[in-house]
Design a protein around this motif. Structure first.
Motif, PDB file in Angstrom:
ATOM      1  N   VAL A 196      41.208  37.218  55.586  1.00  0.00           N
ATOM      2  CA  VAL A 196      41.511  37.525  54.182  1.00  0.00           C
ATOM      3  C   VAL A 196      42.818  38.315  54.305  1.00  0.00           C
ATOM      4  O   VAL A 196      42.798  39.467  54.794  1.00  0.00           O
ATOM      5  CB  VAL A 196      40.563  37.982  53.308  1.00  0.00           C
ATOM      6  CG1 VAL A 196      40.687  38.499  52.001  1.00  0.00           C
ATOM      7  CG2 VAL A 196      39.224  37.138  53.513  1.00  0.00           C
ATOM      8  N   THR A 197      43.968  38.274  53.184  1.00  0.00           N
ATOM      9  CA  THR A 197      44.836  39.218  52.926  1.00  0.00           C
ATOM     10  C   THR A 197      44.488  39.836  51.614  1.00  0.00           C
ATOM     11  O   THR A 197      44.402  38.997  50.658  1.00  0.00           O
ATOM     12  CB  THR A 197      46.263  38.585  52.854  1.00  0.00           C
ATOM     13  OG1 THR A 197      46.564  37.792  52.049  1.00  0.00           O
ATOM     14  CG2 THR A 197      46.743  37.903  54.171  1.00  0.00           C
ATOM     15  N   ILE A 198      44.915  40.981  51.352  1.00  0.00           N
ATOM     16  CA  ILE A 198      44.517  41.630  50.312  1.00  0.00           C
ATOM     17  C   ILE A 198      45.819  42.322  49.796  1.00  0.00           C
ATOM     18  O   ILE A 198      46.410  43.292  50.406  1.00  0.00           O
ATOM     19  CB  ILE A 198      43.326  42.742  50.221  1.00  0.00           C
ATOM     20  CG1 ILE A 198      42.139  42.090  50.644  1.00  0.00           C
ATOM     21  CG2 ILE A 198      43.033  43.369  48.935  1.00  0.00           C
ATOM     22  CD1 ILE A 198      40.775  42.752  51.062  1.00  0.00           C
ATOM     23  N   SER A 199      46.393  42.006  48.685  1.00  0.00           N
ATOM     24  CA  SER A 199      47.730  42.470  48.167  1.00  0.00           C
ATOM     25  C   SER A 199      47.735  42.675  46.897  1.00  0.00           C
ATOM     26  O   SER A 199      48.559  42.316  45.956  1.00  0.00           O
ATOM     27  CB  SER A 199      48.665  41.592  48.579  1.00  0.00           C
ATOM     28  OG  SER A 199      48.804  41.038  49.882  1.00  0.00           O
ATOM     29  N   THR A 200      46.819  43.708  46.310  1.00  0.00           N
ATOM     30  CA  THR A 200      46.666  43.682  44.821  1.00  0.00           C
ATOM     31  C   THR A 200      46.894  45.010  44.500  1.00  0.00           C
ATOM     32  O   THR A 200      47.407  46.064  45.308  1.00  0.00           O
ATOM     33  CB  THR A 200      44.996  43.705  44.517  1.00  0.00           C
ATOM     34  OG1 THR A 200      44.420  44.640  45.488  1.00  0.00           O
ATOM     35  CG2 THR A 200      44.679  42.307  45.098  1.00  0.00           C
ATOM     36  N   PRO A 201      46.712  45.640  43.322  1.00  0.00           N
ATOM     37  CA  PRO A 201      46.913  47.001  42.817  1.00  0.00           C
ATOM     38  C   PRO A 201      46.139  47.890  43.511  1.00  0.00           C
ATOM     39  O   PRO A 201      45.036  47.332  44.113  1.00  0.00           O
ATOM     40  CB  PRO A 201      46.854  47.193  41.410  1.00  0.00           C
ATOM     41  CG  PRO A 201      47.517  45.838  40.892  1.00  0.00           C
ATOM     42  CD  PRO A 201      46.661  44.786  42.137  1.00  0.00           C
ATOM     43  N   ASP A 202      46.272  49.091  44.011  1.00  0.00           N
ATOM     44  CA  ASP A 202      45.534  50.024  44.574  1.00  0.00           C
ATOM     45  C   ASP A 202      43.965  49.916  44.333  1.00  0.00           C
ATOM     46  O   ASP A 202      43.051  50.009  45.353  1.00  0.00           O
ATOM     47  CB  ASP A 202      46.090  51.262  44.732  1.00  0.00           C
ATOM     48  CG  ASP A 202      47.428  51.740  45.408  1.00  0.00           C
ATOM     49  OD1 ASP A 202      47.871  50.603  45.875  1.00  0.00           O
ATOM     50  OD2 ASP A 202      47.899  52.567  45.001  1.00  0.00           O
ATOM     51  N   HIS A 203      43.642  49.831  43.121  1.00  0.00           N
ATOM     52  CA  HIS A 203      42.277  50.364  42.618  1.00  0.00           C
ATOM     53  C   HIS A 203      41.128  49.019  42.988  1.00  0.00           C
ATOM     54  O   HIS A 203      40.201  49.140  43.076  1.00  0.00           O
ATOM     55  CB  HIS A 203      42.319  50.395  41.044  1.00  0.00           C
ATOM     56  CG  HIS A 203      42.675  49.378  40.397  1.00  0.00           C
ATOM     57  ND1 HIS A 203      43.984  48.825  40.284  1.00  0.00           N
ATOM     58  CD2 HIS A 203      41.746  48.453  39.434  1.00  0.00           C
ATOM     59  CE1 HIS A 203      43.919  47.634  39.347  1.00  0.00           C
ATOM     60  NE2 HIS A 203      42.829  47.578  38.884  1.00  0.00           N
ATOM     61  N   VAL A 204      41.831  47.946  43.305  1.00  0.00           N
ATOM     62  CA  VAL A 204      41.259  46.782  43.775  1.00  0.00           C
ATOM     63  C   VAL A 204      40.929  46.803  45.539  1.00  0.00           C
ATOM     64  O   VAL A 204      40.022  45.877  45.744  1.00  0.00           O
ATOM     65  CB  VAL A 204      41.668  45.406  43.222  1.00  0.00           C
ATOM     66  CG1 VAL A 204      40.890  44.250  43.844  1.00  0.00           C
ATOM     67  CG2 VAL A 204      41.994  45.652  41.922  1.00  0.00           C
ATOM     68  N   HIS A 205      41.791  47.552  46.258  1.00  0.00           N
ATOM     69  CA  HIS A 205      41.508  47.333  47.653  1.00  0.00           C
ATOM     70  C   HIS A 205      40.144  47.415  48.068  1.00  0.00           C
ATOM     71  O   HIS A 205      40.082  46.886  48.892  1.00  0.00           O
ATOM     72  CB  HIS A 205      42.780  48.393  48.184  1.00  0.00           C
ATOM     73  CG  HIS A 205      44.203  48.103  48.125  1.00  0.00           C
ATOM     74  ND1 HIS A 205      45.239  48.733  48.964  1.00  0.00           N
ATOM     75  CD2 HIS A 205      44.857  47.086  47.479  1.00  0.00           C
ATOM     76  CE1 HIS A 205      46.260  48.115  48.394  1.00  0.00           C
ATOM     77  NE2 HIS A 205      46.173  47.002  47.586  1.00  0.00           N
TER      78      HIS A 205
END
Length: 476
Positions: free
Chosen positions: A114-123
């Motif tokens: 999985v890659t995660i490239s969201t705003p910080d609060h979702v990391h």
């Protein structure tokens, strides 16, 4: 023993034992290969799901699909329909989602990474969910938004050492950064007692109040899913989505959280920073209840560590182009030789002050560095300096930051240099600066790193976020 200590203590002790290994030699761990890879040929394609496919997520997905060494994109997720549909044209066979929780649950058996490239609060939430499903994970910097999330992530990867993980601070792959670590740890500039790091961020709005009212939510955006674990607030056009969220306490981590995973990366490794004992916000521009200030200066104090002397580290941020708010920077007397080298002080940089000399890096990634010993009049390139030539190479060089992650999936002996065990450590130190800033100016925090709590201040509400109902972290 408190429940708080039980959650954090073990992870802290284990990471301290591993710290030298990850900041010096990127040695291979004696790990068992993941079951799905043991059963496949080493050249088999890895099935990747991408959470967030706009902005940095666009390039992260492209990199993960690299035809030479990457994988197959089997699922894409974004709360912005425009971005999702655009990316679907590139990956027409990938299943489309707007809720990453649903994607992970439905496709648990169909994805490997999985890659995660969201705003910080979702990391934090996305990363924890993926790790608990025993997926390999690549998360953009900063790895998480809170100290609590950093400890949980580290605990999970220590329980599952066969998982390949990597934080998206691509400077970790720079040969210059790794060479600087070797040179500093070889003692070329002697014991380092001061560290100064500055950034030209923010380049987004912060130091502002929350705007009044609300705007209609566009039909291409799922605002509830965008908010995720953050508490509800009305939608305002161009205030949060798609880029301006970085300056808000609820969604971002300000200039420090955004850039220090890059600019502090090299000295963090070279100086084996560990946990600070004191963090204090010394000065800021005007403070607002919900946003980071336009400029700040934060001091970290680190005690003696292994073979390292006590150290003081100052962080400075602020956009030098903001004519209304002068950016805080290191004292002019300290940086005069840098100005002599370059003609002016660069927008961002890193300066280590040792007993025998100084090392200066002029960019965000630590890709280049310069040395000035005490008997020298000016800085010289670290690649040409006579004092560096005898220092042996001890850290393997990188085939590429994203490629490291894929290589570790196929061969766990190839430990990714910015794997979560070390990346969570770096991120946690940086987030302590955010806590000190929010705690208040000239209010030093005495920090107990082992227990992840302040000895002299009430900052628990800043260590762990108040998750919105339905978006809590799953039990570890």
């Amino acid at each position: 023993m408190s429940k708080f200590y039980k959650v954090y203590g073990a992870a802290s002790a284990q990471s301290r034992r591993n710290f030298l290994k990850y900041t010096g030699l990127a040695t291979g761990a004696l790990l068992a290969a993941p079951s799905f890879l043991r059963a496949q040929n080493v050249n088999s394609r890895i099935r990747v799901a991408c959470i967030g496919v706009g902005g940095k997520g666009d390039s992260d997905a492209n990199s993960a699909a690299n035809k030479e060494w990457g994988g197959d994109i089997v699922a894409i997720c974004d709360v912005d329909r425009r971005r999702l549909e655009s990316k679907a044209k590139q990956f027409p066979n990938a299943k489309q989602y707007k809720d990453f929780r649903k994607m992970l649950e439905e496709m648990e058996k169909e994805i490997d990474a999985v890659t995660i490239s969201t705003p910080d609060h979702v990391h934090g939430l996305a990363t924890v969910m993926a790790l608990k499903m025993k997926k390999h994970v690549y998360t953009q910097k900063p790895l998480v938004q809170t100290v609590h999330e950093a400890r949980i992530v580290r605990q999970l990867v220590q329980k599952n050492p066969n998982l390949a993980t990597q934080m998206g601070n691509q400077g970790s792959a720079e040969s210059g950064l790794r060479r600087a670590v070797e040179v500093i740890q070889a003692g070329v500039i002697g014991p380092v007692r001061e560290l100064h790091v500055w950034s030209n961020r923010p380049i987004w709005p912060q130091g502002i109040p929350r705007p009044e009212g609300e705007d209609p939510v566009p039909d291409w955006l799922d605002w509830d899913l965008w908010l995720g674990p953050a508490q509800f607030r009305p939608y305002k056009r161009d205030v949060y989505h798609a880029f301006n969220w970085r300056g808000w306490y609820d969604f971002g981590t300000g200039a420090l959280g955004d850039m220090a995973c890059h600019t502090v990366n090299m000295p963090f490794r070279a100086l084996k920073l560990g946990y600070p004992s004191v963090i204090e916000c010394e000065e800021t521009s005007q403070l607002f209840p919900e946003t980071f200030p336009k400029t700040s200066r934060i001091r970290f104090e680190f005690p003696k560590r292994e073979d390292m002397v006590p150290l003081k580290f100052w962080w400075y941020d602020g956009n030098p182009g903001d004519k209304n708010t002068p950016a805080l920077r290191p004292p002019a007397e300290l940086t005069k030789d840098i100005v002599a080298l370059r003609g002016s002080l660069p927008g961002s940089g890193c300066l280590l002050v040792g007993d025998k000399g100084q090392i200066f890096s002029p960019d965000d990634y630590g890709a280049r560095f310069y040395i000035k010993l005490k008997d020298e009049a000016e800085f010289k390139s670290g690649s040409d300096h006579e004092a560096c030539k005898a220092v042996p190479q001890t850290i393997p060089r990188s085939p590429g930051h994203d490629r490291e992650w894929f290589e570790m999936m196929r061969d766990p002996k190839k430990k990714a240099y910015s794997n979560f065990d070390i990346a969570a450590y770096l991120t946690e130190i940086i987030l302590l600066g955010c806590i000190a800033l929010r705690h208040g100016v000239k209010k030093p925090i005495q920090w107990d790193g082992k227990a992840a709590r302040a000895r002299n201040a009430k900052v628990e509400h800043l260590v762990k976020r108040d998750y919105r109902k339905g978006w809590e972290l799953p039990a570890v």
